[in-house]
Design an enzyme around this catalytic site. Structure first.
Site, short mmCIF file in Angstrom:
data_model
loop_
_atom_site.label_atom_id
_atom_site.label_comp_id
_atom_site.label_asym_id
_atom_site.label_seq_id
_atom_site.Cartn_x
_atom_site.Cartn_y
_atom_site.Cartn_z
N ASP A 10 0.85 -1.21 0.00
CA ASP A 10 0.00 0.00 0.00
C ASP A 10 0.88 1.26 0.00
OD1 ASP A 10 0.95 -0.36 2.62
OD2 ASP A 10 -0.84 0.49 3.54
N ASP A 15 6.84 1.27 1.91
CA ASP A 15 6.54 0.22 0.91
C ASP A 15 7.34 0.45 -0.36
OD1 ASP A 15 3.89 1.08 2.37
OD2 ASP A 15 3.52 -1.00 1.82
N ASN A 39 -2.49 2.78 3.48
CA ASN A 39 -1.96 4.11 3.85
C ASN A 39 -2.76 5.23 3.19
OD1 ASN A 39 0.20 3.29 5.50
ND2 ASN A 39 1.46 2.85 3.70
N PHE A 166 -0.74 -0.46 12.68
CA PHE A 166 -1.63 -0.01 11.60
C PHE A 166 -2.10 -1.14 10.67
CE2 PHE A 166 -2.19 1.59 7.24
CZ PHE A 166 -3.24 2.47 7.43
N ASN A 167 -1.17 -1.91 10.08
CA ASN A 167 -1.56 -2.89 9.05
C ASN A 167 -2.55 -3.92 9.60
OD1 ASN A 167 0.05 -1.76 7.10
ND2 ASN A 167 1.76 -3.17 7.41
N HIS A 240 9.85 0.40 8.15
CA HIS A 240 9.15 -0.85 8.49
C HIS A 240 9.22 -1.88 7.36
CE1 HIS A 240 7.03 1.37 11.70
NE2 HIS A 240 6.74 2.29 10.80
N ASP A 241 8.66 -1.50 6.21
CA ASP A 241 8.37 -2.50 5.18
C ASP A 241 9.61 -3.13 4.53
OD1 ASP A 241 5.69 -2.15 5.72
OD2 ASP A 241 5.36 -0.74 4.08
#
Ligand code: BDR
Ligand code: CA
Length: 314
Positions: A10, A15, A39, A166-167, A240-241
């Protein structure tokens, strides 16, 4: 051996960096990018994924998937990512086309046509597309070599509610399907992703590479890190991703432990909480390799070295 992967995302600045890291890595064969509302709404996440393909000059098919979670209303995160989802670079209409067909169909068809244990799924957004694909066609399960996802939290607590990351919060029902699916799962929660901070030195090293992908990465991180720097007084943003892709390339950078992870799908107070049985206090099955530590210098060295490869192509 090259590992065949599908990245379900997303974008989202982090990402986008995960996509760049995958494109630059010969260990990985990106069969497709599937996008999901997260997002920012779906129309922007698939546009953003296609922009990253243009910037990296990579031909990977991009599909649009679910525009809202299985049962919850869509929650977005413009307050972190900006109105475009990838604030920090100038957006443009990409040349990379949007593929016809739904992302969930692409995932199902690709997996059904594959050998057993041959495709790795890399979700870096809400798990709606993957949960829907598993729910719709369980015959895809044996084809999945592993699922390496970003989501959840244990020691760090939530970043969207006190309990939830969040995810997982956006689509806890889809996450529940994924965590119960029986295939091997590697999970990058906030406990590990909060260790890979985009400090000034690290971003400067990326910016100094001076190629279009590195420029875009540095630009996006410089916007993305504002939120964490002002809210938590952190020295940078957690990438993060890209932890998911980095684990696929260099798992020795990370430390984890096999645990049971279960997701709260009902409670108003703790919706999306990931209950990680870190100390094995239940006899629930160890369904997840829970990653909790990373060599963050090694992570940024890997990222910087891989992003430098985009300069070689010119
Ligand atoms: C996750 O949520 C999004 O904001 C990021 O892209 C990442 O996937 C972190 O909680
Ligand atoms: Ca994401």
């Amino acid at each position: 051996m090259t590992r065949k992967i599908i990245i379900d995302c997303d974008p989202g600045q982090d990402d986008a960096v995960a996509l760049f890291l995958a494109f630059a890595s010969p260990e990985l064969d990106v069969l497709g990018i599937t996008t999901v509302g997260g997002n920012v709404p779906l129309d922007l996440t698939h546009r953003n994924a296609r922009m990253m393909c243009d910037i990296a000059e990579t031909e990977v098919p991009v599909y649009a998937g679910c525009d809202k979670p299985m049962r919850q209303p869509l929650r977005t995160a413009e307050y972190i990512h900006g109105e475009t989802g990838v604030d920090g670079i100038d957006v443009f209409e990409p040349q990379t086309p949007l593929q016809a067909g739904h992302a969930v169909e692409f995932i199902i068809e690709t997996l059904l046509a594959a050998e057993d244990d041959s495709i790795t799924l890399v979700p870096t957004g809400p798990l709606t597309n993957i949960g829907t694909a598993i729910d719709r066609e369980s015959a895809i399960l044996p084809k999945i070599e592993r699922i390496v996802l970003m989501g959840g939290a244990m020691r760090e607590g939530g970043n969207r509610t006190p309990s939830a990351e969040f995810n997982i919060l956006v689509d806890p029902d889809a996450a529940d399907i994924v965590f119960r699916c029986g295939r091997p799962i590697v999970q990058m929660g906030l406990d590990v992703t909060h260790q890979v901070l985009s400090t000034k030195d690290r971003v400067e090293r990326i910016a100094a590479l001076r190629n279009p992908v590195a420029d875009a990465t540095a630009g996006m991180i410089s916007f993305f890190e504002r939120y964490d720097m002002s809210k938590y007084a952190a020295p940078g943003a957690p990438l993060h991703d890209p932890c998911t892709v980095a684990w696929l390339i260099k798992p020795e950078l990370f430390t984890g432990k096999d645990c049971n992870v279960a997701v709260e799908t009902q409670s108003e107070l703790t919706l999306g909480h990931t209950a990680v049985d870190f100390w094995h206090v239940t006899d629930r099955p160890k369904n997840v390799h829970w990653v909790y530590e990373v060599d963050s210098d090694g992570f940024y060295e890997l990222l910087t070295q891989r992003l430098s490869r985009f300069g070689d192509q010119e």
